[in-house]
Enzyme design. Sequence first.
Site, mmCIF file in Angstrom:
data_model
loop_
_atom_site.group_PDB
_atom_site.id
_atom_site.type_symbol
_atom_site.label_atom_id
_atom_site.label_comp_id
_atom_site.label_asym_id
_atom_site.label_seq_id
_atom_site.Cartn_x
_atom_site.Cartn_y
_atom_site.Cartn_z
ATOM 1 N N CYS A 21 -22.298 -7.941 -25.632
ATOM 2 C CA CYS A 21 -22.183 -9.350 -25.970
ATOM 3 C C CYS A 21 -20.738 -9.580 -25.694
ATOM 4 O O CYS A 21 -20.452 -10.905 -25.420
ATOM 5 C CB CYS A 21 -22.272 -9.527 -27.646
ATOM 6 S SG CYS A 21 -21.369 -8.192 -28.644
ATOM 7 N N HIS A 74 -20.268 -7.670 -33.100
ATOM 8 C CA HIS A 74 -21.143 -8.737 -32.382
ATOM 9 C C HIS A 74 -20.018 -9.835 -32.122
ATOM 10 O O HIS A 74 -19.013 -9.891 -32.682
ATOM 11 C CB HIS A 74 -22.263 -9.138 -33.078
ATOM 12 C CG HIS A 74 -23.289 -10.134 -32.443
ATOM 13 N ND1 HIS A 74 -23.726 -9.505 -30.808
ATOM 14 C CD2 HIS A 74 -23.767 -11.252 -32.333
ATOM 15 C CE1 HIS A 74 -24.415 -10.463 -30.564
ATOM 16 N NE2 HIS A 74 -24.558 -11.476 -31.386
ATOM 17 N N ASP A 90 -25.083 -17.999 -28.937
ATOM 18 C CA ASP A 90 -25.354 -16.379 -29.166
ATOM 19 C C ASP A 90 -26.686 -15.984 -28.181
ATOM 20 O O ASP A 90 -27.635 -16.344 -28.564
ATOM 21 C CB ASP A 90 -25.630 -16.054 -30.604
ATOM 22 C CG ASP A 90 -25.988 -14.472 -30.903
ATOM 23 O OD1 ASP A 90 -26.037 -13.965 -29.705
ATOM 24 O OD2 ASP A 90 -26.009 -14.314 -32.093
#
Length: 181
Positions: A21, A74, A90
């Site tokens: 991520c 994250h 996202d």
Amino acid sequence: MSRGDGILPARGNCVYTSCYCEENVWKLCEFIRKERTAALEHVFAVFISNENRTVPLWKQKSGHGNQPVIWDYHVILLVVDPQSEALVYDLDSELSFPCSLKVYAAQALRSDHTLRPEYHRKLRVVPADSFLLNFASDRSHMKTSDGSWRMPPPLYPPVQTTGHMTPPLLLLTLLCSVLSW
């Protein structure tokens, strides 16, 4: 290449590797800087973690039903334009791309009040220009003790920094600062 909202390509056209991520968000920031699709001062990388490295997020692609995914950390992209609604990008989420910050907070983050304290999240908001300048990764955090990959790495070379630190030290410094609010 089709554009999703004018700032970034549609989700399916973005550079994406599952479980990377921070690099996915770095690539999104790089696209915005290169293509000049938004004022970089309105763009932020948001690190979500805690001291225990156990943060629940809902509406994640790797989730099962209404159960949260527990990440060690994250990273999402946040665009805050004074003329419009704040948006979250996202690539790991099932929510729209982009998604309003209000919807993302309500559906993906939810409230810490309903969580046990060890799952309470902390957020570190990093301006995109600083993230692009200072973030680097040798991806060593994604290798097991025998050197095999926990998850396959991106096909492009590791993100390098123009700063003076070596990439592994910089990544460690950035992650430690994120985890030590």
